[in-house]
Scaffold this active site. Structure first.
Site, PDB file in Angstrom:
ATOM      1  N   SER A 106       7.823   0.656  16.672  1.00 20.12           N
ATOM      2  CA  SER A 106       8.031  -0.791  16.831  1.00 20.12           C
ATOM      3  C   SER A 106       8.082  -1.161  18.302  1.00 20.12           C
ATOM      4  O   SER A 106       8.605  -0.405  19.127  1.00 20.12           O
ATOM      5  CB  SER A 106       9.347  -1.188  16.157  1.00 20.12           C
ATOM      6  N   TYR A 128       4.457  -7.151  18.558  1.00 15.90           N
ATOM      7  CA  TYR A 128       4.618  -8.579  18.266  1.00 15.90           C
ATOM      8  C   TYR A 128       4.141  -9.290  19.519  1.00 15.90           C
ATOM      9  O   TYR A 128       4.758  -9.117  20.579  1.00 15.90           O
ATOM     10  CB  TYR A 128       6.092  -8.922  18.050  1.00 15.90           C
ATOM     11  N   THR A 154       1.057  -6.983  14.523  1.00 16.06           N
ATOM     12  CA  THR A 154       1.690  -7.527  13.321  1.00 16.06           C
ATOM     13  C   THR A 154       1.359  -9.012  13.232  1.00 16.06           C
ATOM     14  O   THR A 154       1.691  -9.791  14.126  1.00 16.06           O
ATOM     15  CB  THR A 154       3.212  -7.290  13.341  1.00 16.06           C
ATOM     16  N   LYS A 219      -1.754  -5.629  10.962  1.00 14.60           N
ATOM     17  CA  LYS A 219      -0.764  -5.378   9.904  1.00 14.60           C
ATOM     18  C   LYS A 219      -0.253  -6.705   9.362  1.00 14.60           C
ATOM     19  O   LYS A 219       0.070  -7.616  10.148  1.00 14.60           O
ATOM     20  CB  LYS A 219       0.414  -4.581  10.497  1.00 14.60           C
ATOM     21  N   HIS A 243       5.395  -7.038   4.938  1.00 11.09           N
ATOM     22  CA  HIS A 243       6.532  -6.749   5.805  1.00 11.09           C
ATOM     23  C   HIS A 243       7.752  -6.306   4.974  1.00 11.09           C
ATOM     24  O   HIS A 243       8.903  -6.592   5.299  1.00 11.09           O
ATOM     25  CB  HIS A 243       6.885  -8.005   6.626  1.00 11.09           C
TER      26      HIS A 243
HETATM   27  C1  FNR Z   1      10.533  -3.501   9.202  1.00 12.62           C
HETATM   28  N1  FNR Z   1       9.179  -3.783   9.331  1.00 12.62           N
HETATM   29  C2  FNR Z   1       8.654  -3.993  10.599  1.00 12.62           C
HETATM   30  N2  FNR Z   1       7.334  -4.247  10.754  1.00 12.62           N
HETATM   31  C3  FNR Z   1       6.796  -4.435  11.981  1.00 12.62           C
HETATM   32  O1  FNR Z   1       5.585  -4.670  12.091  1.00 12.62           O
HETATM   33  N3  FNR Z   1       7.587  -4.328  13.100  1.00 12.62           N
HETATM   34  C4  FNR Z   1       8.925  -4.071  13.033  1.00 12.62           C
HETATM   35  O2  FNR Z   1       9.597  -3.963  14.061  1.00 12.62           O
HETATM   36  C5  FNR Z   1       9.498  -3.925  11.746  1.00 12.62           C
HETATM   37  N4  FNR Z   1      10.838  -3.709  11.594  1.00 12.62           N
HETATM   38  C6  FNR Z   1      11.370  -3.471  10.347  1.00 12.62           C
HETATM   39  C7  FNR Z   1      12.716  -3.170  10.221  1.00 12.62           C
HETATM   40  C8  FNR Z   1      13.258  -2.853   8.976  1.00 12.62           C
HETATM   41  C9  FNR Z   1      14.712  -2.525   8.866  1.00 12.62           C
HETATM   42  C10 FNR Z   1      12.419  -2.848   7.832  1.00 12.62           C
HETATM   43  C11 FNR Z   1      12.945  -2.476   6.465  1.00 12.62           C
HETATM   44  C12 FNR Z   1      11.083  -3.168   7.946  1.00 12.62           C
HETATM   45  C13 FNR Z   1       8.287  -3.747   8.149  1.00 12.62           C
HETATM   46  C14 FNR Z   1       7.774  -2.328   7.890  1.00 12.62           C
HETATM   47  O3  FNR Z   1       6.901  -1.920   8.914  1.00 12.62           O
HETATM   48  C15 FNR Z   1       7.012  -2.206   6.558  1.00 12.62           C
HETATM   49  O4  FNR Z   1       5.985  -3.180   6.514  1.00 12.62           O
HETATM   50  C16 FNR Z   1       7.882  -2.323   5.294  1.00 12.62           C
HETATM   51  O5  FNR Z   1       9.180  -1.845   5.510  1.00 12.62           O
HETATM   52  C17 FNR Z   1       7.234  -1.552   4.138  1.00 12.62           C
HETATM   53  O6  FNR Z   1       7.957  -1.678   2.973  1.00 12.62           O
HETATM   54  P1  FNR Z   1       8.991  -0.548   2.430  1.00 12.62           P
HETATM   55  O7  FNR Z   1       8.336   0.804   2.552  1.00 12.62           O
HETATM   56  O8  FNR Z   1      10.212  -0.683   3.257  1.00 12.62           O
HETATM   57  O9  FNR Z   1       9.211  -0.958   1.003  1.00 12.62           O
END
Ligand code: FNR
Length: 355
Positions: A106, A128, A154, A219, A243
């Site tokens: 991230s 981002y 993203t 993404k 997400h």
């Molecule tokens: C995320 N996700 C996420 N996506 C992204 O592009 N940048 C980020 O910094 C974050 N941070 C983040 C924090 C937390 C706590 C969660 C749970 C999720 C989304 C992540 O990359 C992903 O798309 C989803 O978590 C996929 O779903 P599952 O496997 O958690 O069900």
């Protein structure tokens, strides 16, 4: 311990994490309808296995943008890995290296790019974009210098989706918000241009490609028409994601969006998916629908929380073993050979003919 422990990781993490951190990891936007539906959408598929096939040799390896992984499973970007475990992203990276996987870091990671790179793990940078694109440039340069192999833009977060916290402390009362800015230059976060860009467009794909010299993955794509726009603008891959349900609540399940995206761009770009994937069978379905990579968000976070890098390795190994077994029982010997004829008609399995 049975393989069902994967599905109990969240409960185990609840026992070791401060309540506000566990809530932050688990929560979805608004009423969490999308988050709650994600796994069930994969479970709706029914399989039509082939019988009388030689499945002696199974090969789960897959290649994402030139990096070969032991299986299609890889680690999605998540913030606050340091709140899961003291080793944070560095611990995650160690596990990823040992399991022969790949992680996406991230842009709000709490460990430096250089420390992650030192583990030897294959990693991509998730970005981002900021209102003033120049604010991102030092971050980009730092990631490239440290060895990021691709940039993941993203695209589903022009604003952060509202989450409802219950009573008790908010996560930022127990976690240092500085962990979100570790890789940014000093002073980042104070100027209006530092806010998330609300004017993202496909032009940003070309800009990132040119600026970084690396392949760009988008993404947060759920629609075939958007996937086509991204690929026409130079994206090397599109990542079907909502997400983890943390942005638009009531967004469609990724299991249902994958096939139309694959039908639109297969052959022109790689397609990945995440959201609610919790076992090897889910990855079999994703592979049959045409996904090349299957990313995990919360599960590796919970694994890291419950026992550090060793449990993340256990998770990735277990999921790979589950996928291998599911492939063999379907009469198929690799994720690439899995095609839609393995899926019984029911959910939208799309029009792409079996490979
Ligand atoms: C995320 N996700 C996420 N996506 C992204 O592009 N940048 C980020 O910094 C974050 N941070 C983040 C924090 C937390 C706590 C969660 C749970 C999720 C989304 C992540 O990359 C992903 O798309 C989803 O978590 C996929 O779903 P599952 O496997 O958690 O069900």
């Amino acid at each position: 311990m049975t393989d069902r422990w994967v599905e109990t990781l969240e409960e185990q993490a609840r026992e070791v994490l401060p309540e506000p951190v566990h809530r932050y990891f688990r929560q979805g936007a608004r009423d969490a309808v999308t988050t709650d539906e994600a796994t069930a959408a994969w479970d709706r598929f029914r399989l039509l296995p082939h019988a009388l096939r030689d499945v002696t040799e199974v090969d789960t390896t897959t290649t994402l943008l030139g990096t070969t992984l032991r299986s299609p499973f890889a680690v999605a970007p998540t913030t606050l890995q340091r709140a899961a475990h003291a080793d944070g992203e560095v611990g995650m990276a160690r596990a990823v290296a040992e399991a022969g996987s790949l992680m996406v870091l991230s842009s709000n990671a709490g460990s430096t790019f250089e420390a992650v790179a030192e583990t030897g793990a294959a990693w991509w940078l998730q970005l981002y974009l900021t209102r003033d694109r120049k604010v991102c440039e030092p971050l980009l340069e730092r990631a490239i210098a440290a060895g990021a192999r691709a940039i993941v833009l993203t695209g589903d977060t022009p604003v952060v989706g509202t989450k409802y916290d219950g009573p008790g402390d908010h996560v930022w009362e127990v976690v240092d918000p500085a962990w979100l800015r570790v890789n940014f230059p000093a002073g980042y976060g104070l100027a209006p241009g530092d806010l998330k860009a609300t004017d993202l467009s496909t032009d940003d794909i070309g800009w990132l490609r040119e600026r970084s010299g690396l392949p760009v993955v988008v993404k947060g794509v759920l629609r075939a028409d958007d996937a086509r726009r991204c690929v026409d603008a130079g994206a090397a891959a599109v990542w079907v994601s909502n997400h983890g349900g943390r942005q638009l609540d009531h967004a469609a399940a990724t299991a249902d969006c994958l096939a139309p995206v694959v039908d639109e761009v297969a052959g022109d770009a790689e397609v990945y998916v995440d959201g609610g994937v919790r076992n090897g069978r889910h990855a079999l379905v994703a592979s049959a629908l045409g996904a090349q990579g299957v990313f995990l968000g919360r599960s590796p976070l919970y694994a890291l929380a419950t026992g550090g890098p060793a449990v993340v390795v256990g998770l990735l190994d277990e999921l790979r073993a589950q996928l291998a077994e599911a492939l063999q029982l379907c009469g198929t010997t690799s994720p690439h050979a899995a095609s839609r004829d393995l899926l019984q008609a029911g959910p939208d399995v799309g029009s792409r003919s079996p490979v």
